[in-house]
Scaffold this motif. Structure first.
Motif: not given
Ligand SMILES: [Zn+2]
Length: 205
Positions: A148-151, A163-167
């Motif tokens: 989920v931390l990925n783009k 969903i993703c945080l895109g970090w």
């Protein structure tokens, strides 16, 4: 994140949750090895991927390291007819295979990366191996958390949209840092917990 990072972080989380006993740590290694990588069975078509091959080879090694301790007792008591004569276990095993086959056939980070598969497979594993279930669940949840931390969106709430945080990029600097942290934590936790186990044994004696 990449396979080795998933494995290192997932196993570290399982070791942190495991009791300081050889048995507890063995189950943590076994459950963690499978749970932290099983989501990526949807990448099984990438047969040439070095990441996948190395990840599964390492996961098998970690699983076997945990299994080594339990193997003697396991093979002593294991009888194929026990499994064949236990309808509940057979149904659970069959259902687990169906779930995984469905996950393989889907798109990457789809059903395979969902809480539906996570909880569904953990419940089935509970009936197959109670001691491994919690660690499988922890490994699986850590995999979802890292992805989920990925783009790229992850369909955690399948069938809803991803969903993703895109970090971070899955193969970027964060991946390498998390790999190092996971490896150090796993090694440290194994040493500390074996030390605690040794101290408890001395007190008992
Ligand atoms: Zn993944």
């Amino acid at each position: 994140m990449m396979s080795k990072t998933h494995l290192a972080v997932g196993v570290a989380a399982c070791l942190a949750a495991a009791p300081a006993t050889v048995e507890g740590l063995s189950y943590a290694l076994m459950g963690g090895a499978v749970g932290s990588l099983i989501c990526d069975i949807d990448r099984s078509s990438e047969r040439t991927s070095r990441d996948i091959k190395q990840g599964w080879a390492l996961a098998f090694t970690v699983f076997f390291a945990g299994f080594m301790h339990e193997s003697y007792t396991y093979w002593q008591t294991f009888k194929a007819e026990h499994l064949l004569s236990d309808p509940l276990k057979l149904v659970c095993l069959g259902s687990l295979l169906v779930l995984y086959l469905f996950a393989i056939s889907g798109a990457h980070r789809g059903f395979s990366h969902s809480l539906l598969l996570c909880v569904g497979s953990a419940v089935l594993i509970y009936f197959l191996s109670k001691q491994t279930c919690l660690f499988y669940l922890i490994g699986f949840l850590m995999h979802l958390l890292l992805d989920v931390l990925n783009k790229k969106p992850v369909r955690v709430l399948f069938p809803a949209r991803g969903i993703c945080l895109g970090w971070f990029y899955a193969d970027g600097l964060a991946n390498r840092i998390l790999l190092l942290l996971g490896l150090s934590a796993s090694a440290g936790l194994l040493m500390v917990k074996f030390q605690v186990y040794g101290n408890i044994l001395q007190v008992v004696r």
